[in-house]
Enzyme design. Sequence first.
Site, PDB file in Angstrom:
ATOM      1  N   GLN A 132       0.848  -1.191   0.000  1.00 34.88           N
ATOM      2  CA  GLN A 132       0.000   0.000   0.000  1.00 34.88           C
ATOM      3  C   GLN A 132       0.881   1.237   0.000  1.00 34.88           C
ATOM      4  OE1 GLN A 132      -3.431  -0.569   3.007  1.00 34.88           O
ATOM      5  NE2 GLN A 132      -1.900  -2.048   3.630  1.00 34.88           N
ATOM      6  N   ASN A 133       2.188   1.021   0.106  1.00 34.88           N
ATOM      7  CA  ASN A 133       3.096   2.161   0.224  1.00 34.88           C
ATOM      8  C   ASN A 133       3.337   2.803  -1.130  1.00 34.88           C
ATOM      9  OD1 ASN A 133       3.212   1.566   2.888  1.00 34.88           O
ATOM     10  ND2 ASN A 133       5.155   0.465   2.780  1.00 34.88           N
ATOM     11  N   ASP A 140       6.124   4.843  -1.444  1.00 37.69           N
ATOM     12  CA  ASP A 140       7.504   5.328  -1.375  1.00 37.69           C
ATOM     13  C   ASP A 140       8.442   4.648  -2.370  1.00 37.69           C
ATOM     14  OD1 ASP A 140       7.977   2.788  -0.167  1.00 37.69           O
ATOM     15  OD2 ASP A 140       7.654   3.615   1.832  1.00 37.69           O
ATOM     16  N   HIS A 166      -1.530   1.391  -4.344  1.00 38.35           N
ATOM     17  CA  HIS A 166      -1.905   2.814  -4.308  1.00 38.35           C
ATOM     18  C   HIS A 166      -0.974   3.673  -5.155  1.00 38.35           C
ATOM     19  CE1 HIS A 166      -3.850   1.810  -0.149  1.00 38.35           C
ATOM     20  NE2 HIS A 166      -4.544   1.332  -1.158  1.00 38.35           N
ATOM     21  N   CYS A 208       4.503  21.590 -15.283  1.00 36.37           N
ATOM     22  CA  CYS A 208       4.975  20.909 -16.490  1.00 36.37           C
ATOM     23  C   CYS A 208       5.855  21.841 -17.326  1.00 36.37           C
ATOM     24  CB  CYS A 208       3.756  20.456 -17.299  1.00 36.37           C
ATOM     25  SG  CYS A 208       4.157  19.548 -18.798  1.00 36.37           S
ATOM     26  N   GLY A 265       3.005  -4.472   9.069  1.00 34.09           N
ATOM     27  CA  GLY A 265       3.026  -3.014   9.205  1.00 34.09           C
ATOM     28  C   GLY A 265       1.865  -2.292   8.565  1.00 34.09           C
ATOM     29  N   THR A 266       0.684  -2.853   8.672  1.00 33.77           N
ATOM     30  CA  THR A 266      -0.485  -2.137   8.161  1.00 33.77           C
ATOM     31  C   THR A 266      -1.620  -2.199   9.170  1.00 33.77           C
ATOM     32  OG1 THR A 266      -2.230  -2.087   6.469  1.00 33.77           O
ATOM     33  CG2 THR A 266      -1.100  -4.181   6.753  1.00 33.77           C
ATOM     34  N   SER A 267      -2.379  -1.101   9.250  1.00 34.44           N
ATOM     35  CA  SER A 267      -3.527  -1.057  10.152  1.00 34.44           C
ATOM     36  C   SER A 267      -4.736  -1.728   9.507  1.00 34.44           C
ATOM     37  CB  SER A 267      -3.864   0.395  10.490  1.00 34.44           C
ATOM     38  OG  SER A 267      -4.206   1.084   9.306  1.00 34.44           O
ATOM     39  N   ASN A 279       2.856  -6.692  13.548  1.00 31.57           N
ATOM     40  CA  ASN A 279       2.551  -5.289  13.818  1.00 31.57           C
ATOM     41  C   ASN A 279       3.069  -4.919  15.190  1.00 31.57           C
ATOM     42  OD1 ASN A 279       1.010  -2.751  14.441  1.00 31.57           O
ATOM     43  ND2 ASN A 279       0.174  -3.203  12.420  1.00 31.57           N
TER      44      ASN A 279
HETATM   45  P1  CNA Z   1      -1.230   3.098   8.738  1.00 31.70           P
HETATM   46  O1  CNA Z   1      -2.685   3.114   8.837  1.00 31.70           O
HETATM   47  O2  CNA Z   1      -0.471   4.305   9.193  1.00 31.70           O
HETATM   48  O3  CNA Z   1      -0.735   1.832   9.615  1.00 31.70           O
HETATM   49  C1  CNA Z   1       0.601   1.547   9.844  1.00 31.70           C
HETATM   50  C2  CNA Z   1       0.645   0.340  10.748  1.00 31.70           C
HETATM   51  O4  CNA Z   1       1.992  -0.071  10.892  1.00 31.70           O
HETATM   52  C3  CNA Z   1       0.101   0.614  12.145  1.00 31.70           C
HETATM   53  O5  CNA Z   1      -0.802  -0.399  12.472  1.00 31.70           O
HETATM   54  C4  CNA Z   1       1.354   0.576  13.045  1.00 31.70           C
HETATM   55  O6  CNA Z   1       1.069   0.019  14.308  1.00 31.70           O
HETATM   56  C5  CNA Z   1       2.284  -0.305  12.255  1.00 31.70           C
HETATM   57  N1  CNA Z   1       3.693  -0.001  12.417  1.00 31.70           N
HETATM   58  C6  CNA Z   1       4.313   1.215  12.385  1.00 31.70           C
HETATM   59  N2  CNA Z   1       5.634   1.090  12.529  1.00 31.70           N
HETATM   60  C7  CNA Z   1       5.880  -0.247  12.662  1.00 31.70           C
HETATM   61  C8  CNA Z   1       7.058  -1.017  12.845  1.00 31.70           C
HETATM   62  N3  CNA Z   1       8.269  -0.440  12.902  1.00 31.70           N
HETATM   63  N4  CNA Z   1       6.943  -2.350  12.952  1.00 31.70           N
HETATM   64  C9  CNA Z   1       5.722  -2.962  12.906  1.00 31.70           C
HETATM   65  N5  CNA Z   1       4.575  -2.284  12.721  1.00 31.70           N
HETATM   66  C10 CNA Z   1       4.653  -0.941  12.600  1.00 31.70           C
HETATM   67  O7  CNA Z   1      -0.711   2.752   7.296  1.00 31.70           O
HETATM   68  P2  CNA Z   1      -1.308   1.687   6.256  1.00 31.70           P
HETATM   69  O8  CNA Z   1      -0.228   1.436   5.303  1.00 31.70           O
HETATM   70  O9  CNA Z   1      -1.975   0.566   6.927  1.00 31.70           O
HETATM   71  O10 CNA Z   1      -2.458   2.550   5.567  1.00 31.70           O
HETATM   72  C11 CNA Z   1      -2.552   2.614   4.225  1.00 31.70           C
HETATM   73  C12 CNA Z   1      -2.185   3.993   3.643  1.00 31.70           C
HETATM   74  C13 CNA Z   1      -1.024   4.660   4.300  1.00 31.70           C
HETATM   75  C14 CNA Z   1      -1.742   3.768   2.246  1.00 31.70           C
HETATM   76  O11 CNA Z   1      -2.615   4.368   1.370  1.00 31.70           O
HETATM   77  C15 CNA Z   1      -0.348   4.370   2.122  1.00 31.70           C
HETATM   78  O12 CNA Z   1      -0.131   4.940   0.884  1.00 31.70           O
HETATM   79  C16 CNA Z   1      -0.246   5.374   3.191  1.00 31.70           C
HETATM   80  N6  CNA Z   1       1.109   5.727   3.642  1.00 31.70           N
HETATM   81  C17 CNA Z   1       2.214   5.265   2.982  1.00 31.70           C
HETATM   82  C18 CNA Z   1       3.477   5.588   3.416  1.00 31.70           C
HETATM   83  C19 CNA Z   1       4.676   5.061   2.655  1.00 31.70           C
HETATM   84  O13 CNA Z   1       4.600   4.890   1.440  1.00 31.70           O
HETATM   85  N7  CNA Z   1       5.789   4.775   3.336  1.00 31.70           N
HETATM   86  C20 CNA Z   1       3.646   6.405   4.550  1.00 31.70           C
HETATM   87  C21 CNA Z   1       2.496   6.887   5.202  1.00 31.70           C
HETATM   88  C22 CNA Z   1       1.241   6.532   4.735  1.00 31.70           C
END
Ligand code: CNA
Length: 301
Positions: free
Chosen positions: A119-120, A122, A139, A171, A211-213, A236
Amino acid sequence: GLSKKSQDNKLPASLRCIVNKIEDGSIKNVVTLVGAGISTAAGIPDFRSPSSGLYDKLQEYNLPFKTAIFDGSYFEQNPKPLFRVLRDCFFKTHPKPTKTHFFVKLLEEKGVLRRHYTQNIDGLDRLAGISHDKLVEAHGTMQSAHCSECQEVYSLPWMMLQLESNPVPKCAKCPGVVRPDIILFGEYLPDDLTKRMKEDVGECDLLIVMGTSLAVHPVSTLVTSMRPQKFRIFINKSNSGNRIPGVDPCCGRRYEFPDKQVWVEASSCDVIMYGDCDDCIDLLTGWLGWSESLIELIQNA
Ligand code: CNA
């Protein structure tokens, strides 16, 4: 034969079973699903972690609502906040793939990765070397961009250069705003995403969620649509395991790994590892006997 590691009676039976089945080749279609939590160790904040997450850090952006920053219609009115977050929170520190990203690449090298859903946005999954045909950037990605009017294509380095002197990149060929190739809230996801998910989940014998909610649809349905008697591992750092849709509440024994500040709970098919994902990966690769291959992979990257 079973390796010593996987006979370790300090592991829950389902986890031992997963390790054995990977070793003997009966698990060979692993699907991984990851979110922002696997990139926090690279210096990119996630959304929903209390205090460190982006949603708790947006006061100075004067947004009408928290999710406006990644909202498609809001972006059309006011693109500045998105570009500011892109510049300040995503790429200022030149993030590199984490151990967890490389673990997914290792699954591919071991021949057991069916698909990696991220879902990232980056681009760290690509940078870890995960092949194009194994990778679903559900995404989109910030690694490339395009003009919202004439569709001219631009790269991330070009955009970062623009953002040094201009809050909104324009652009070179027309007056259009150049936007990253990400899918904002309210915008359409790739046409073939649900079809692909259905196929993958049908063939999948182990799903690893890290690492996703699991708050964002439709990728979260990978979890709920897994067939019964198939294995799932959830990693998580928080207690969000309690809220995983469709996962049995684990009321059994709690397995502690204090060296890594990780603990594990399990039912017959589900394993939940609570802890930092890189720490959990250290344990998991150890049980699989893959620690050296992972180190080698990272060193040669
Ligand atoms: P979220 O809802 O912020 O969830 C992140 C989850 O990861 C949470 O449940 C945390 O408890 C858990 N978490 C955080 N750090 C750690 C770690 N070090 N070890 C283990 N678990 C950890 O983000 P989701 O990705 O679930 O939500 C989806 C969205 C967030 C997507 O549409 C992304 O594009 C969007 N997003 C992406 C990035 C990125 O690309 N790096 C950054 C921020 C948000």
